[in-house]
Structure formats: C-alpha cells, structure tokens
Scaffold this motif. Sequence first.
Motif, PDB file in Angstrom:
ATOM      1  N   PRO A  23      -6.616  21.371  10.788  1.00 39.64           N
ATOM      2  CA  PRO A  23      -5.573  20.410  11.171  1.00 39.64           C
ATOM      3  C   PRO A  23      -4.235  21.102  11.411  1.00 39.64           C
ATOM      4  O   PRO A  23      -3.895  22.056  10.719  1.00 39.64           O
ATOM      5  N   ASP A  24      -3.494  20.614  12.409  1.00 44.08           N
ATOM      6  CA  ASP A  24      -2.146  21.142  12.647  1.00 44.08           C
ATOM      7  C   ASP A  24      -1.168  20.571  11.637  1.00 44.08           C
ATOM      8  O   ASP A  24      -0.124  21.131  11.398  1.00 44.08           O
ATOM      9  N   GLN A  25      -1.504  19.395  11.114  1.00 39.17           N
ATOM     10  CA  GLN A  25      -0.657  18.837  10.067  1.00 39.17           C
ATOM     11  C   GLN A  25      -1.482  17.873   9.229  1.00 39.17           C
ATOM     12  O   GLN A  25      -2.516  17.387   9.663  1.00 39.17           O
ATOM     13  N   VAL A  26      -1.002  17.618   8.019  1.00 38.03           N
ATOM     14  CA  VAL A  26      -1.693  16.706   7.116  1.00 38.03           C
ATOM     15  C   VAL A  26      -0.702  15.642   6.667  1.00 38.03           C
ATOM     16  O   VAL A  26       0.406  15.957   6.247  1.00 38.03           O
ATOM     17  N   VAL A  27      -1.106  14.366   6.823  1.00 35.61           N
ATOM     18  CA  VAL A  27      -0.273  13.264   6.365  1.00 35.61           C
ATOM     19  C   VAL A  27      -0.936  12.707   5.112  1.00 35.61           C
ATOM     20  O   VAL A  27      -2.124  12.395   5.140  1.00 35.61           O
ATOM     21  N   THR A  28      -0.198  12.624   4.028  1.00 36.01           N
ATOM     22  CA  THR A  28      -0.782  12.086   2.804  1.00 36.01           C
ATOM     23  C   THR A  28      -0.234  10.684   2.559  1.00 36.01           C
ATOM     24  O   THR A  28       0.982  10.481   2.584  1.00 36.01           O
ATOM     25  N   VAL A  29      -1.137   9.718   2.357  1.00 35.43           N
ATOM     26  CA  VAL A  29      -0.677   8.360   2.041  1.00 35.43           C
ATOM     27  C   VAL A  29      -1.017   8.042   0.594  1.00 35.43           C
ATOM     28  O   VAL A  29      -1.977   8.570   0.035  1.00 35.43           O
ATOM     29  N   GLY A  30      -0.231   7.182   0.001  1.00 35.11           N
ATOM     30  CA  GLY A  30      -0.418   6.807  -1.393  1.00 35.11           C
ATOM     31  C   GLY A  30       0.150   7.883  -2.292  1.00 35.11           C
ATOM     32  O   GLY A  30       0.457   8.983  -1.853  1.00 35.11           O
ATOM     33  N   ALA A  31       0.295   7.539  -3.563  1.00 41.45           N
ATOM     34  CA  ALA A  31       0.933   8.481  -4.483  1.00 41.45           C
ATOM     35  C   ALA A  31      -0.009   9.631  -4.846  1.00 41.45           C
ATOM     36  O   ALA A  31      -1.201   9.509  -4.759  1.00 41.45           O
TER      37      ALA A  31
ATOM     38  N   ILE B 114      -5.135  12.428   8.110  1.00 39.57           N
ATOM     39  CA  ILE B 114      -4.555  11.535   7.112  1.00 39.57           C
ATOM     40  C   ILE B 114      -5.418  11.667   5.871  1.00 39.57           C
ATOM     41  O   ILE B 114      -6.645  11.530   5.943  1.00 39.57           O
ATOM     42  N   ARG B 115      -4.807  11.975   4.757  1.00 39.74           N
ATOM     43  CA  ARG B 115      -5.576  12.073   3.517  1.00 39.74           C
ATOM     44  C   ARG B 115      -5.010  11.121   2.490  1.00 39.74           C
ATOM     45  O   ARG B 115      -3.833  10.764   2.519  1.00 39.74           O
ATOM     46  N   GLY B 116      -5.850  10.726   1.569  1.00 39.80           N
ATOM     47  CA  GLY B 116      -5.424   9.816   0.513  1.00 39.80           C
ATOM     48  C   GLY B 116      -6.646   9.268  -0.192  1.00 39.80           C
ATOM     49  O   GLY B 116      -7.751   9.291   0.361  1.00 39.80           O
ATOM     50  N   ALA B 117      -6.436   8.775  -1.406  1.00 38.26           N
ATOM     51  CA  ALA B 117      -7.547   8.252  -2.192  1.00 38.26           C
ATOM     52  C   ALA B 117      -8.060   6.951  -1.579  1.00 38.26           C
ATOM     53  O   ALA B 117      -7.435   6.391  -0.681  1.00 38.26           O
ATOM     54  N   ASN B 118      -9.191   6.442  -2.070  1.00 41.67           N
ATOM     55  CA  ASN B 118      -9.692   5.134  -1.643  1.00 41.67           C
ATOM     56  C   ASN B 118      -8.637   4.083  -1.956  1.00 41.67           C
ATOM     57  O   ASN B 118      -8.023   4.120  -3.020  1.00 41.67           O
ATOM     58  N   GLY B 119      -8.436   3.171  -1.009  1.00 45.66           N
ATOM     59  CA  GLY B 119      -7.473   2.098  -1.253  1.00 45.66           C
ATOM     60  C   GLY B 119      -6.031   2.510  -1.069  1.00 45.66           C
ATOM     61  O   GLY B 119      -5.130   1.740  -1.363  1.00 45.66           O
TER      62      GLY B 119
ATOM     63  N   LEU C   4       0.832  -1.205   0.000  1.00 46.48           N
ATOM     64  CA  LEU C   4       0.000   0.000   0.000  1.00 46.48           C
ATOM     65  C   LEU C   4       0.864   1.251   0.000  1.00 46.48           C
ATOM     66  O   LEU C   4       0.634   2.173  -0.752  1.00 46.48           O
ATOM     67  N   PHE C   5       1.827   1.294   0.918  1.00 45.42           N
ATOM     68  CA  PHE C   5       2.773   2.402   0.925  1.00 45.42           C
ATOM     69  C   PHE C   5       4.062   1.954   1.589  1.00 45.42           C
ATOM     70  O   PHE C   5       4.098   0.931   2.280  1.00 45.42           O
ATOM     71  N   GLU C   6       5.101   2.726   1.363  1.00 50.24           N
ATOM     72  CA  GLU C   6       6.410   2.414   1.930  1.00 50.24           C
ATOM     73  C   GLU C   6       7.049   3.694   2.433  1.00 50.24           C
ATOM     74  O   GLU C   6       6.695   4.787   1.977  1.00 50.24           O
ATOM     75  N   ASN C   7       7.990   3.544   3.360  1.00 51.92           N
ATOM     76  CA  ASN C   7       8.776   4.685   3.836  1.00 51.92           C
ATOM     77  C   ASN C   7       7.926   5.861   4.295  1.00 51.92           C
ATOM     78  O   ASN C   7       8.223   7.005   3.994  1.00 51.92           O
ATOM     79  N   LEU C   8       6.869   5.572   5.021  1.00 54.96           N
ATOM     80  CA  LEU C   8       6.047   6.663   5.541  1.00 54.96           C
ATOM     81  C   LEU C   8       6.560   7.033   6.931  1.00 54.96           C
ATOM     82  O   LEU C   8       6.676   6.173   7.798  1.00 54.96           O
ATOM     83  N   SER C   9       6.895   8.314   7.112  1.00 51.47           N
ATOM     84  CA  SER C   9       7.371   8.779   8.414  1.00 51.47           C
ATOM     85  C   SER C   9       6.675  10.077   8.768  1.00 51.47           C
ATOM     86  O   SER C   9       6.504  10.944   7.912  1.00 51.47           O
ATOM     87  N   PHE C  10       6.249  10.199   9.989  1.00 52.33           N
ATOM     88  CA  PHE C  10       5.732  11.472  10.485  1.00 52.33           C
ATOM     89  C   PHE C  10       5.643  11.394  12.002  1.00 52.33           C
ATOM     90  O   PHE C  10       5.780  10.303  12.579  1.00 52.33           O
ATOM     91  N   ALA C  11       5.453  12.526  12.638  1.00 55.06           N
ATOM     92  CA  ALA C  11       5.307  12.558  14.093  1.00 55.06           C
ATOM     93  C   ALA C  11       4.145  13.467  14.441  1.00 55.06           C
ATOM     94  O   ALA C  11       3.893  14.454  13.757  1.00 55.06           O
ATOM     95  N   VAL C  12       3.408  13.074  15.475  1.00 59.02           N
ATOM     96  CA  VAL C  12       2.311  13.911  15.950  1.00 59.02           C
ATOM     97  C   VAL C  12       2.589  14.243  17.410  1.00 59.02           C
ATOM     98  O   VAL C  12       2.872  13.359  18.213  1.00 59.02           O
ATOM     99  N   GLN C  13       2.534  15.540  17.731  1.00 62.30           N
ATOM    100  CA  GLN C  13       2.833  15.968  19.095  1.00 62.30           C
ATOM    101  C   GLN C  13       1.565  16.093  19.916  1.00 62.30           C
ATOM    102  O   GLN C  13       0.467  16.218  19.367  1.00 62.30           O
ATOM    103  N   SER C  14       1.766  16.081  21.206  1.00 65.58           N
ATOM    104  CA  SER C  14       0.661  16.301  22.127  1.00 65.58           C
ATOM    105  C   SER C  14      -0.014  17.633  21.802  1.00 65.58           C
ATOM    106  O   SER C  14       0.645  18.612  21.470  1.00 65.58           O
TER     107      SER C  14
END
Lengths: 217, 203, 241
Positions: B195-203, B43-48, B27-37
């Motif tokens: 949102p304080d930050q947005v994580v995008t998954v998938g291409a 998290i955004r991304g297309a279906n699947g 589905l995805f590789e090399n995903l890195s992020f951090a969420v603080q208190s």
Amino acid sequence: MSPLAATFRRDFALMWGAGGGAMAPLGFFLGAATLVPLAMGPEHALLVAAGPPLVWIAAALAVLATLERLFQADLEDGSLDQFLLSPAPLEMIVLTKGAALWCAIGLPIALAGAPVAIALQAPLELVPAIVMSLGLGMAGFIGVGLVGAAVTAGVKRGGVLISLIVLPFFAPPIIFGSAVAGGAGFGPAFLILAGCGLAYSALGPIAAAAALRLQVE
Amino acid sequence: MGAGRPFQDKPGLTVHDLAIARGGRALFENLSFAVQSGSYAEIRGANGSGKTSLLRAVAGFLKPRAGQVTFARVEEPSEALHYLGHLNGLKAAASASAHVRYWGGLLGGYERDALTRVGLRRVADLPALALSQGQSRRLALARLLVAPRPIWLLDEPAAALDVNGRNVLAELISTHCSSGGLVLAAVHEPLGVKPDQVVTVGA
Amino acid sequence: MLSVFANPARFMQLSGWAAPLFAVLALVLFAVGVPWALIYSPADYQQGETVRIMYVHVPAAWWSLAIYGFMGVASFVGVVWRHALADVAARAAAPIGATFAGLCLITGSLWGAPTWGTWWEWDGRLTSMLVLFIIYLGYIALWNAVEDEEKAARLAAILCLVGLINLPIVHFSVVWWSTLHQPASVFRPGGSAIDPAMMGPLFAMAFAYMALFGALLLTNMRAAINRRRVEAARMRGANAA
C-alpha cells in the motif's frame, strides 16, 4: 446497450427465465378468477350482473403477489448499490424495472383478462375495453406497487405489510376499472382510469427512488 | 481497455473531518485523508470500526453525520467510481457473461475479456448459482474491468478468493494504479500489493 | 413558528407546560360541548335525537383528515430538512389520527342503523374514511416494521406524502363511485344547511377534539423523546464499556 435497455433486458429475462416466476402471478390470476363463480354460485343472471368487475380483484391480488421481492432481492444481493453508480438516474431505472414488470406480468394478465371476462359472462363487445383497461390498471397498480415495494425493501417477510400499504391506493383504479368492466366500456371511466394509470406510473418511480436511496444507507 | 489506456486526468479524492454514526452510535469522528491518482490506499481497523461505512460514505450511499468527501478532476463521482462491497450483486439465474453484459450496459462500457482476466472464461455460460464463493467473487471483480472507472472502492476484495484469485486481484490493483487510477480498499490481511498509504479507522 | 420547536431541549421545556394546558382546555371544552351537544341542542326535525351522533362523528372526521394533513406537513419538513422533531411529531400524530378515523367509522355505523336502516352503508364519505383508516394502519405498520428508527422515519415520511397526494384522488373516485351519498353540508358555498342552533355545539366539540389532539400529541412526542434519550444514554454506556 444503454443503462435502461440493460436493466429492462435483465429484469425481463430474469422474470421469464428459469425460476423467475412470471408464470405464477398469471396462474394466480386465473385461479382467483375461478373462485369467483364458486363463491357466487354459477347462476347466469347473477354472474352477468356482478361477475366481470371481479376480474379486477383477481388482477390486483396477482400484482400484490409479485411486489415483495421486487427491490428486496436487489437490496439483499447488492445490485441496488450498482443502480446508484449508473449514469442513468435512479428514478429512470426504477421506472424501467416497473416497465419490465408490466411487460412480464401486467400485459399477460391483461390479455388473460379476455377469456376470464368472457367466462364471467361479460358481453363480447365489452371485452376489448376490459383488456385495455386492465393493461392501464396494471400500470397504475405497478406504479403504486413500486412505492410499497421500495419502502418495505428492508423488511423481512414484508409481503403482508406491502399489501396493507398499497391496497388503499388501489381503490381508484379498481373503481374506474370495474366501472369499465361492469358495462361502461370506453366511456369517461375509461379515460379517468387511463389518467390514473399514467399518473401513478409516472409519480410512483419518483417516490420509490427516494425510498431506495434511503435503503442503501 | 482498462489496462492499456491510462486515466490521464489524474483523479484524486479527499476526506475532510468525516464523522459517521450507525444506528445512533458514533463510529468515528474527524477522519481526514487524501488519496492521489496512481496510489493504493488500505483502510484498516477492527471489526465494527466502520471500514464499510467509510467506503459507503465515499461512494455517496451513506450520508455522513459531519464532514465531506471531495473528488478532484472528476466530473460526476458516481460515474467515476466502482464499489465492490461484501455483496457481489449477482442474480442466481443469470450467467456470468449475462452479468458482464448487464454491467456493461448499466455502468457504461463493455470490455469483452473481463471474464478471461479474472479467470472465468471456462464458466462464462454457467448461471451464477453454479459458481463457487470464490468464483462469484471473481465475477464481481470482473465488474471493475467491464466499465473503466478511475476510482475503485473495495470492501474485503479478497474474501473467499484462493491463492490464484488473490494473485489476480493483486495484479488488477497494481495495473489499475499504474495506469493512473486509485484504489481504496478495506482489508484485514495484506493483499500482496504494497500500500502507498494506510488509513486506520477506530481507536 | 417551527423554528421554536427546532431544538428538542426547548421543545421539552415548552411542551412541559403546553401539554397540561391543552389537556385542561380539552376538559373544559368537553365539559361545555358534551352537555350542549347531547342535551341542550335541538333535535333534528327528520332524524330526531339520533342527530346527536353528529357531534361525535363529524369532528372526528374533520380531525382525522386534518391530522393526516398535519402529518403530511411534518413529513415534508422531515424529508426536506431532516428535522428529527418533525419525524417525532408525524409518528406521534398517527395513532391519534387513526383513533379519530376509527371513532368516525364506529359512530358512522351507529348513525347508519337508525337513519339508513343498516349497520354499514357504503356511503361515499364513510368509505373514504375507511380508506383513510387503512392508510393510517399501513403508515403505523411501516414505522413498526423498520428497525432503524431514522430510516423508518424517512420511509414513513415518503409513504405519508404519497398518501397525501393520493387522498384527494381516492376521495374523488370513491365519491364518484358511491350512489348513496349526501352532499357535504357544513361548509357549502352560499351558506350552511345545518340549523344554526347546531353549529354552536358542533364547533365546541370540534375545538374540544383539537385541544385533545394537542394534549395527546405533545404527550406522545415527549414520551418518544424521553425514550430516545434513554436509548442514547444506553448506547453511550455500551461505547464507554
């Protein structure tokens, strides 16, 4: 309320509540036991010789009927995820669910075993041993049943599959339980059955929990 | 309780080089992020694309193929997080208040006005089968309040909610963040909280 | 020893010549064992010629048990180290073990007709074998019922290990229950009760079964790995598209 008390209370309440269906296995047990003399013929001598052990076949089948939805429902509605977030270990939650099933279904069937055994011509002095052995045997059946229910939780219409998986492991409780009902009473067979029932109900939840962890992946 | 008492130890979570595969498909590789208190991450991304799998991996349900999820200032992650998935975890025959009592026991904690805060006070004694889709979702949201836990993992939390329900959800999220909790939510449409930050998954 | 098989590519290379080797070995052993057992070995002084069923029946019983043990070990490796090849091995062994158990039951039934005068005797060891056969069927059915192959492997492994723990209990209880059972007679403390002239063909057949198992197992595993590779290639194609 502790996690395990909450689990027990919820499962027991759901089984005995509206639409819970705890009555169905009990009815099934009585129905299956009624078929025994119909198949064997009502002759007193024949029933005396062979009837009482057949209580065990009816009891084993009644347990099988309850297993299919045991974890499947929790998997399908998302409850299983929540088990994993509880401070209580999954093994203990599974054990508690098994205990709730025993109280809701196993105990009533064991108690109903008394009139059924008498109807199948068991001598009265054997009835306490039959009821107690049924209670222990139900614990064993449920212990193994937990494993069968857990490994098939994701399989649609897995009822027949559960039966196939679980039935061979029902052999030891059936053997010793039938010996008790067939006249051995509180003898060595009873003790072995007790050991079997306790071992199955202690080890079953461990294997079942391992399977359930895979089911949520 | 959850509103008043802040999560003082400031928990955080970090995702390192995560890779997830489902049914043999990456589905995805090399995903890195951090969420603080105190922050709300979307998290955004297309279906699947693997939003649900990512949340389930963070929750510890799904073993990632590579990488890891670490938590800061959290003793036992599974006891410090809430997971709200697509499924509400409801039993048709049990009443809303029975659900709240059960979750309180199972998850450790008991907040009496959880149902009031999600607007289900009036239907507390109805069985779950009598609730609408939106009400069922609100009941699942009540679980977040029953046992106070600092990390919320939400999968499409606004699904089936009406305008009022969305407002309740937005209010819950901002209150939670301002008291030091953190929220990681997979969403399709903005929830009404910035949102304080947005994580995008998938291409 | 297992680490040799850790890598599927190396396994394919190794099994590429090991599978035919086992097949040839099985052929040779059967070519020796079958005539030895069925023609040249002595008849039993009590059972006469029917004792020859033993040479088919007993190795099948031994190996169906041993294969379940093998599956147990493979399942353990699969569960603990999440080793894909171990899963493949356990799955590939199951139908072979089930077939041996089935063969044991059929020959047991055939043997029962002249010896006990019935086509099915509820003898302790035969009944145990029937239970083992059903356990095999349950294991295979579970593998086939779970769609996600990786999940199926783990769940089947749990079931296999539960079965492994249970087999001695089942066996003990069935033997306790049975009234008409013979004592296990080949590996008995204090010497063997079988005529030494029967031991040669019996062990020749047992080794022939073992070589057959080796050949079938490796062939099944190779087929499973090739199928997985095809599926993986198709999946990559779907991803690229």
